[in-house]
Design a protein around this motif. Structure first.
Motif, PDB file in Angstrom:
ATOM      1  N   ALA A 100       4.015  -8.654  -4.884  1.00  0.00           N
ATOM      2  CA  ALA A 100       4.512  -7.632  -3.961  1.00  0.00           C
ATOM      3  C   ALA A 100       5.454  -8.216  -2.922  1.00  0.00           C
ATOM      4  CB  ALA A 100       3.339  -6.947  -3.262  1.00  0.00           C
ATOM      5  N   ALA A 101       5.384  -9.530  -2.713  1.00  0.00           N
ATOM      6  CA  ALA A 101       6.184 -10.146  -1.666  1.00  0.00           C
ATOM      7  C   ALA A 101       7.417 -10.869  -2.187  1.00  0.00           C
ATOM      8  CB  ALA A 101       5.312 -11.147  -0.899  1.00  0.00           C
ATOM      9  N   PRO A 113      10.441  -7.407  -9.630  1.00  0.00           N
ATOM     10  CA  PRO A 113       8.977  -7.419  -9.734  1.00  0.00           C
ATOM     11  C   PRO A 113       8.359  -6.091 -10.149  1.00  0.00           C
ATOM     12  CG  PRO A 113       9.647  -7.427  -7.442  1.00  0.00           C
ATOM     13  CD  PRO A 113      10.887  -7.638  -8.251  1.00  0.00           C
ATOM     14  N   VAL A 114       9.140  -5.004 -10.114  1.00  0.00           N
ATOM     15  CA  VAL A 114       8.632  -3.697 -10.522  1.00  0.00           C
ATOM     16  C   VAL A 114       9.226  -3.276 -11.862  1.00  0.00           C
ATOM     17  CG1 VAL A 114       8.452  -1.256  -9.940  1.00  0.00           C
ATOM     18  CG2 VAL A 114       8.213  -2.970  -8.152  1.00  0.00           C
ATOM     19  N   THR A 115      10.541  -3.188 -11.919  1.00  0.00           N
ATOM     20  CA  THR A 115      11.178  -2.593 -13.099  1.00  0.00           C
ATOM     21  C   THR A 115      11.098  -3.465 -14.340  1.00  0.00           C
ATOM     22  OG1 THR A 115      13.352  -3.468 -12.453  1.00  0.00           O
ATOM     23  CG2 THR A 115      12.768  -1.264 -11.670  1.00  0.00           C
ATOM     24  N   ASP A 116      10.870  -4.764 -14.181  1.00  0.00           N
ATOM     25  CA  ASP A 116      10.801  -5.656 -15.339  1.00  0.00           C
ATOM     26  C   ASP A 116       9.382  -5.854 -15.859  1.00  0.00           C
ATOM     27  OD1 ASP A 116      13.509  -6.022 -15.587  1.00  0.00           O
ATOM     28  OD2 ASP A 116      13.564  -7.762 -14.257  1.00  0.00           O
ATOM     29  N   THR A 309       3.474  -0.686  -6.230  1.00  0.00           N
ATOM     30  CA  THR A 309       4.607  -0.186  -5.444  1.00  0.00           C
ATOM     31  C   THR A 309       4.214   0.075  -3.990  1.00  0.00           C
ATOM     32  OG1 THR A 309       4.156   2.067  -6.253  1.00  0.00           O
ATOM     33  CG2 THR A 309       5.808   0.786  -7.433  1.00  0.00           C
ATOM     34  N   ASP A 310       2.983   0.524  -3.770  1.00  0.00           N
ATOM     35  CA  ASP A 310       2.506   0.724  -2.396  1.00  0.00           C
ATOM     36  C   ASP A 310       2.409  -0.604  -1.649  1.00  0.00           C
ATOM     37  OD1 ASP A 310       2.330   3.436  -2.802  1.00  0.00           O
ATOM     38  OD2 ASP A 310       0.145   3.502  -2.962  1.00  0.00           O
ATOM     39  N   GLU A 316       6.981  -5.786   2.287  1.00  0.00           N
ATOM     40  CA  GLU A 316       8.389  -6.166   2.435  1.00  0.00           C
ATOM     41  C   GLU A 316       8.896  -6.012   3.877  1.00  0.00           C
ATOM     42  OE1 GLU A 316      10.793  -4.305  -0.579  1.00  0.00           O
ATOM     43  OE2 GLU A 316      10.468  -5.983  -1.960  1.00  0.00           O
ATOM     44  N   PRO A 317       8.557  -4.922   4.581  1.00  0.00           N
ATOM     45  CA  PRO A 317       9.007  -4.836   5.984  1.00  0.00           C
ATOM     46  C   PRO A 317       8.427  -5.939   6.866  1.00  0.00           C
ATOM     47  CG  PRO A 317       8.353  -2.676   5.170  1.00  0.00           C
ATOM     48  CD  PRO A 317       7.905  -3.669   4.144  1.00  0.00           C
TER      49      PRO A 317
END
Length: 327
Positions: A100-101, A113-116, A309-310, A316-317
């Motif tokens: 996630a980071a 990290p998400v779409t792949d 995704t959550d 990330e922020p």
């Protein structure tokens, strides 16, 4: 039958051979050993649960599940290997909160990290425990927050490395507790950081519960809060962050299994069912509970994706605000 009818019939028989290899393999999956890539060192807190799950899957499936440790660049090497693997359900990634980071920490990645990736199942979560050196003049989280407010920049906290889960969780705490100013000192893992917490070189450290628990139980450090929504059975008198005065604070080192994006849905479904069956076993739950992991035997690929995704939206922020960069 005329020649045209013969051609059409022949084309119909040949059509399955033109299907993508992943779809052709569905009926016989798995047709070869499954590689479970763990982007962390062997014997560590991520590797141990991965190997337990792999061993049980090997007993259940017609092919073995083999753990392969691929370390480097904060999980990038291992994740990249899986992202580029064949989409046939024979190569999987066993990942953590680092997934996630990773996008915010590394400015240039060979994958997304998400779409792949296609989430298969959320295996479980491990909370973190906030500890301070015994000489720190605070015996509760509220007292520690007040101490830090009165002494901005005076105290240091340890983490297991820049961008590691414990670093992120510490920064989240400092921000949600009012923007506290405490200096970050990164180490190469808990084993390297703990001696400096014990001798007072650093004042505070958040660590995964299974690593921190023995030090708190022996009274070598002061445990002030647990990062889960509920208290730990092993430390029933230790409050959660939320109970101790930081509303909404919750952080875990979670474990998830991913497949390369494009892996056929029937294979992902079979993988999810097999993993959930393993995680529902009482023997597995007991052994993972010893590692302070709460297992999740009811996740679906859809709920696992939402969780991922959550978590990315949450961390990330924090990474950007704190200016966290890879070592």
């Amino acid at each position: 039958m005329n020649r045209r009818k013969l051609f059409v019939a022949g084309a119909g028989l040949a059509a399955p051979a033109l299907l993508p290899s992943g779809l052709r393999a569905q009926g016989s999956w798995p047709s070869q050993p499954i590689r479970l890539v763990v982007p962390f060192s062997a014997g560590g807190p991520t590797d141990i649960p991965a190997r337990l799950i792999a061993d049980e899957l090997s007993k259940m499936l017609p092919q073995r599940v083999i753990v392969e440790n691929r370390t480097g660049a904060g999980t990038v090497v291992g994740a990249d290997a899986v992202a580029k693997a064949p989409k046939d359900g024979h190569t999987l990634l066993y990942t953590t909160i680092a997934q996630a980071a990773i996008r915010a920490i590394y400015p240039s990645l060979p994958f997304d990290p998400v779409t792949d990736f296609t989430p298969v199942a959320l295996a479980g979560t491990i909370p973190m425990l906030l500890m301070v050196n015994k000489t720190v003049p605070a015996n509760s989280l509220a007292e520690l927050i007040e101490l830090f407010k009165k002494n901005p920049g005076k105290y240091d906290y340890a983490s297991t490395g820049n961008g590691a889960a414990l670093h992120l969780a510490s920064e989240l705490f400092l921000r949600q507790a009012g923007g506290l100013k405490v200096n970050h000192v990164p180490y190469r893992g808990s084993a390297a950081a703990m001696p400096d917490l014990l001798n007072g070189t650093v004042a505070m450290m958040l660590d995964v519960a299974n690593s921190a628990l023995p030090f708190v139980q022996r009274g070598e450090v002061k445990g002030l809060a647990i990062s889960s929504a509920q208290r730990m059975p092993q430390l029933p008198n230790l409050p959660t962050f939320q109970e101790a005065g930081v509303p909404g604070y919750e952080a875990y080192t979670w474990h998830m299994i991913l497949a390369p994006a494009g892996t056929p849905e029937p294979i992902v479904t079979k993988l999810n069912q097999a993993v959930n069956q393993v995680l529902a076993m009482q023997s597995v739950q007991t052994r993972l509970a010893d590692l302070t992991m709460t297992t999740r035997s009811d996740s679906t690929p859809e709920t696992a994706k939402k969780y991922l995704t959550d978590e990315i939206a949450k961390w990330e922020p924090i990474i950007r605000e704190a200016g966290i960069k890879a070592d």
